[in-house]
Every structure is written in C-alpha cells, then in structure tokens.
Enzyme design. Structure first.
Site, short mmCIF file in Angstrom:
data_model
loop_
_atom_site.label_atom_id
_atom_site.label_comp_id
_atom_site.label_asym_id
_atom_site.label_seq_id
_atom_site.Cartn_x
_atom_site.Cartn_y
_atom_site.Cartn_z
N THR A 376 0.89 -1.15 0.00
CA THR A 376 0.00 0.00 0.00
C THR A 376 0.93 1.20 0.00
OG1 THR A 376 -1.66 -1.25 1.25
CG2 THR A 376 -1.79 1.12 1.45
N THR A 394 -3.99 1.69 -2.52
CA THR A 394 -3.34 0.39 -2.53
C THR A 394 -3.80 -0.51 -3.66
OG1 THR A 394 -2.89 -1.54 -1.10
CG2 THR A 394 -5.11 -0.67 -1.03
N GLU A 415 -7.64 -6.87 -3.97
CA GLU A 415 -8.29 -6.40 -2.73
C GLU A 415 -9.37 -7.35 -2.23
OE1 GLU A 415 -7.08 -3.98 -0.30
OE2 GLU A 415 -6.87 -3.02 -2.24
N ASP A 418 -9.07 -8.92 1.14
CA ASP A 418 -9.34 -8.24 2.41
C ASP A 418 -10.70 -8.63 2.99
OD1 ASP A 418 -6.94 -7.01 2.75
OD2 ASP A 418 -7.61 -5.00 2.25
N SER A 447 -10.99 -2.41 5.43
CA SER A 447 -9.61 -1.96 5.26
C SER A 447 -8.99 -1.61 6.60
CB SER A 447 -9.59 -0.74 4.34
OG SER A 447 -8.30 -0.18 4.30
N SER A 448 -7.67 -1.49 6.62
CA SER A 448 -6.96 -0.96 7.78
C SER A 448 -6.35 0.41 7.46
CB SER A 448 -5.83 -1.91 8.20
OG SER A 448 -6.35 -3.14 8.63
N GLY A 469 -0.57 -3.29 5.56
CA GLY A 469 -1.61 -4.30 5.74
C GLY A 469 -2.30 -4.12 7.09
N1 GLY Z 1 -5.27 -3.78 1.64
C1 GLY Z 1 -4.86 -3.26 2.90
C2 GLY Z 1 -5.95 -2.49 3.58
O1 GLY Z 1 -6.79 -1.89 2.93
O2 GLY Z 1 -6.01 -2.50 4.77
#
Ligand code: GLY
Length: 579
Positions: A376, A394, A415, A418, A447-448, A469
């Site tokens: 990301t 990302t 994605e 996730d 997401s984080s 991540g």
């Molecule tokens: N793909 C990492 C996030 O969105 O947390």
C-alpha cells in the site's frame, strides 16, 4: 488498576526529577523543513510533482490528485489507478471530509467464491489473477476530490504522470528495491511481464521504465474524464481480460462504481483532535479505540520501549483488534458500532480488564458465534493556506493480483483478499475475521488504511499514515504516540522500531531492535509471546508532516519551521519535499 497506578507512580517519582519525557535527538536524519508547502510520498519524482503543483498555485487537493496519478507510474508496487484508497482532508477553516474510493466487489461475487467443494479456502484464489480483483476506484476518487475541492483542470494535474509514463524515468536503487521478490509473479502475466521485467529479468538501477500503454490510458482519462475508465475502452479491456482469465468483472460493475463522501472518524487524545478513516476502513475507529485506552496510562513517563508501556499498548491492541476483526465492515451492509468503540467509557471498560502484570489471552476474547508494506502507499500534503490532505491507496498485495489487462498498462488489485474468505481462516495479513466482512456483491472489503490528520487548538498539527496491511493501524498509532507522548521529532517518530499485536495470532511481533533483551524478558515473564519479525516490508513506510516545529518541544519553544516533513527511512525511493 490501583496497583498499576502505584507501580507507575513510583516509576514517575523515581525518575521524574532526573529525566524529561522528551527524547534527545535519535539516530535519524533531520526532518525536511519548509515554510509554504510540504509533500511527502514514497517516490521522489511524485513528491517533486506535488510540490510543483503547490508552487504553481494549486492547493493540497490538486497536489494530492497529481501525486496519486504520478505514483501510479513511478511506484507501481502500490501507487495505482487499478486499486482503491481513501483521502482524508482538513480544510484551512477546520472542516474535514473523507473520500472512500476503495474497491467494490463485482456483482457476481459470492460469499463462498474462494472455497472449494469441501468448504476449504483455495490457496491463491483471492490473491492471484482476475478472480482476486475488486472494481477499482482511484480515477473516480481523484476526480471527485479535484472537482469538489481542487482548483486546477484534470488535464494539467495528470500531465506530469503521462510524461513520466511515456518518456520513462530512470530507476534508482530505491525503485529497484520495491520490485524485489516479484519477478516470478510478474512473469506469469505476459502483459505485466512485458512492462515490469526486462527480457524476463528484473530491471537494474540506471535503466529506464517506459509505460506506453499506461501513458495512453492516462491520456484518455485526461481527455475524456472518468468515463474513459468506467464506461469506455479501459473498462472494456479489463472486463475482456477478466473473462478470458477466470475473473467475474462485468462492464456494469464499472458503470455502477461510485465514490462515497463520508464523515471521518473523530476522537480526542490528550487534547489533540484526531480525524481519520471511518468504515469501510477499520483504521480510524481502531486508532481512536486504542488511543482512548492508552490515555488512561502515563505513557510519557513510563517511557518509549519500556516493558510497562509496551504491555499496555499490546493489551489495548489485543482488545481493539477483536472489535476490528469481528464487528466492522462496509457501512452500506453492516451496522458498525463506531460510537461505542470510540467512546471513552468503553475504553475504561477495556482498561479495567487489563491486568497490569499479566498478558491477556486472545482465545478468551473470542466473541460468541464467531465462526485484513510496500503493498500500500501513503502520502501526506499540506499547502500554504493550511489545507491538509492524507491519502492512503493500494493494490493490496505488492503489484496487486500481478495482472495487467492487455493494452491498458494498468496493474489490477487483489483487494478481494481483504474480505473474510471464511470466518476464522487468516488472510494475506494473518487477520482472522468474521461475518461483518463477508463477501457480497457491490460490497467493499474492510480496510486498515488510516490516512490521519491531527489538529490542536483549531490548527493543523500532524498529517500521518502508512502502508503495512493489518499493521497500518499500529504503525500510524505508534507514530502519533512517538510525537505526542515520547517527544520524538517527526522523522524519529516514523523511523522508530515498531511492535504489533492483532489479537490473533496471539503473538507480540517486534521489529528487529524494537525491544532490548531486558524488556523482552520482562514481557515474557508477564506471559507475552514476543517474536522478532524480520520481514521488513510488512513494517510499513510512514510519511508524516508536523506543523510549527519538528517536535513538540520545538513547537513549544516557538520559532520552529512551519512545515516539517519526514519520509520513513524504510523507503528507498521516497522523499519529503517542501518550498
Ligand atoms: N489492503 C490493505 C488495507 O486496505 O487494509
């Protein structure tokens, strides 16, 4: 709790007279200083482009759009137009907003699409190739940002990216490092291999990366706007490649894509106003939850890296990641308990459960009925008027799904990984998640990503965020603690070694040298399972800006530089640039 207070109070009394809570200069370079504007990104050419936009009269949003397109060319491991992301904006008048341009699941996606006939997760299905791809959002997201809050025409903002793609740019060692380990994956996709490998082998420093197809795609976006991507030839080419190679993307998925403008999550930590990402990100909620818990402890006096400090950080992370992994998801699909999770009273309940002397046990926190680097990239921008923009976007994994739709030059995300492929089964980042984040058509995976802007007394104070991540949350959190509680300057704050806990697996991950052997022994004696994690890419690459000085003590002394930028020393190609 009372015994904890006594313990920490004694530490305070013992050392308060001889130690200030502020760190002296650590082994980090000086932050970059400027008076009119600052752009901090993971690739120096993109930072230069952002500063040029600011110098030519564009605002921070204009610069963010130009940087977003530039990174899609110069930082292909994560910069993208084939992925998704978030933009947090704090305007000069103190108003804030948040743009969600993350991927949406295709309409043909199903809850069990990554499981075999026996209900087991099929390795690689959610991470490799077209079945892993969510409908991309950046082109629409950047355009909403520009048209609502920018001042410059799209064609002007995208022009530098087109030039870099068309004419190419010379790869430096930092750029080469970001391609490391990806040769085999890229080699599997002929369109990706034709661009990102040279005769099947990795590029070396000094060679030029030319991306003619990407230049053509960007030119058509500059000319026709978002329709070129979502309704025109680009969507057609991606859908065609997807259909030919096992994906489920349809033209209608592109036509129905919409950006959401959402209220950011807000909280206050020790007098600092935090503004960060709301669901479909867990980032802002969980940062606020952890900060609320930590506010009840004298973190500054306990000290950076002290066993007591690390213990309460880990326990706060443990409790907050349970909430992240079990109760949060796309707000259009699930009810997110944001108010509860960011409530100070809830934080006190968590503190009451934290034993000051013993590690918690994650298995005991599994809720009844419970059955998300260089992957990301984050950039931080502030302009002369004080408008601040934090963007994290990302492709998910490095180079996303490892595929480029022939003719587009656009790398596509993975994605979909996730989402919860199956409750209880860890994803790419080892996150064990639940039903709230189950796959559904049109849904956005949790997401984080945590693009965060902090203000104090109504004035911008800090712009911060990171890749990493599942660790994005704790990386961003620790940079905040390092500035506010430990007195580090912004460069020290993003460089300092990190620790991480995400509930499951029940392990304290530490970056090499983050904790002394003595501290590790103390933590082990408390019951913590501390492990060194040497996989450097997973520890993120934060980019931050501090306003009014390079550190709290510099700000308090007055006369510090207006803007102080820091690109994480973990990034080889990045740069903080100001003017
Ligand atoms: N793909 C990492 C996030 O969105 O947390």
């Amino acid at each position: 709790m009372p015994s904890f207070r006594l313990k920490t109070l004694s530490i305070t009394l013992l050392f308060a007279s001889s130690l200030t809570p502020w760190a002296v200069q650590a082994a980090s370079p000086e932050p970059v200083k400027a008076e009119h504007g600052m752009v901090v990104t993971a690739q120096h050419l993109a930072s230069d482009i952002g500063v040029a936009v600011l110098k030519s009269g564009g605002n921070a949003v204009d610069a963010a759009v130009a940087v977003g397109y530039a990174l899609a060319v110069t930082y292909p491991t994560a910069g993208n137009i084939g992925g998704g992301g978030f933009m947090t904006i704090r305007f000069k008048d103190g108003k804030t907003t948040f743009l969600d341009f993350r991927e949406r699941a295709p309409q043909a996606a199903t809850k069990t699409m990554y499981l075999d006939a026996k209900g087991n997760v099929v390795d690689g299905l959610s991470t490799e190739g077209y079945l892993a791809v969510g409908v991309p959002g950046p082109v629409m997201g950047f355009e909403m940002a520009r048209s609502r809050y920018g001042t410059k025409p799209l064609a002007e903002l995208i022009a530098p990216a087109i030039a870099l793609a068309k004419d190419g740019f010379v790869l430096e060692q930092g750029d080469i490092d970001s391609f490391e380990g990806e040769t085999d994956r890229l080699a599997k996709d002929p369109a990706a291999a034709a661009i990102f490998l040279k005769d099947g082998k990795p590029f070396v420093a000094g060679e030029k990366l030319i991306q003619a197809d990407l230049a053509a795609s960007l030119s058509s976006i500059a000319e026709k706007g978002t329709d070129a991507f979502y309704k025109g030839a680009i969507a057609d080419q991606i859908v065609k490649a997807s259909a030919e190679k096992g994906g489920v993307l349809a033209k209608a998925d592109f036509e129905r894509y919409a950006v959401r403008e959402l209220e950011p999550v807000k909280c206050n930590y020790r007098g600092y106003d935090i503004v960060s990402s709301p669901p479909p990100s867990s980032g802002g909620v969980i940062i606020c939850e952890i900060l609320n818990v930590l506010e009840g402890y004298p973190i500054s006096y306990m000290g950076y890296g002290a066993a007591d400090t690390v213990h309460v950080m880990i326990e706060a992370m443990r409790h907050a990641y349970v909430d992240r992994n079990t109760s949060l998801g796309d707000p259009d699909f699930v009810e997110n308990p944001v108010a509860k999770l960011t409530d100070k009273a809830y934080a006190k309940d968590i503190r009451d459960k934290i034993d000051p002397f013993r590690a918690g046990v994650s298995a005991t926190l599994i809720p009844k009925g419970f059955g998300e680097s260089k992957e990301t990239t984050h950039y931080s921008i502030i302009d002369d008027e004080g408008n601040a923009v934090a963007v994290t976007y990302t492709l998910n994994g490095s180079f996303g799904a490892g595929v480029v739709a022939p003719g587009t030059g656009i790398l596509l995300n993975n994605e979909m990984d996730d989402f919860t492929a199956k409750p209880g089964v860890p994803n790419l980042y080892g996150l064990v998640q639940g039903e709230a984040n189950a796959i559904a058509p049109g849904k956005t995976p949790l997401s984080s990503m945590s693009p965060t802007i902090i203000s104090k007394d109504g004035k911008p104070f800090m712009v911060i965020g990171s890749p990493g991540g599942a660790r994005i949350i704790t990386i961003t959190l620790e940079a905040i603690l390092n500035v506010i509680d430990h007195g580090m300057n912004i460069q020290e704050a993003v460089d300092a070694p990190r620790v991480h806990h995400q509930w499951l697996p029940d392990k304290v991950f530490m970056e090499p040298y983050a904790l002394s052997p003595d501290t590790r022994k103390l933590l082990s004696a408390m019951g913590h399972n501390v492990q060194i994690d040497e996989s450097w890419t997973i520890w993120g690459q934060a980019t931050g800006i501090l306003v009014g000085g390079e550190s709290l003590s510099d700000i308090e002394a007055g006369g510090g530089a207006r803007y102080n930028g820091a690109v994480d020393s973990r990034i080889g190609a990045g740069a903080a640039r100001g003017y």
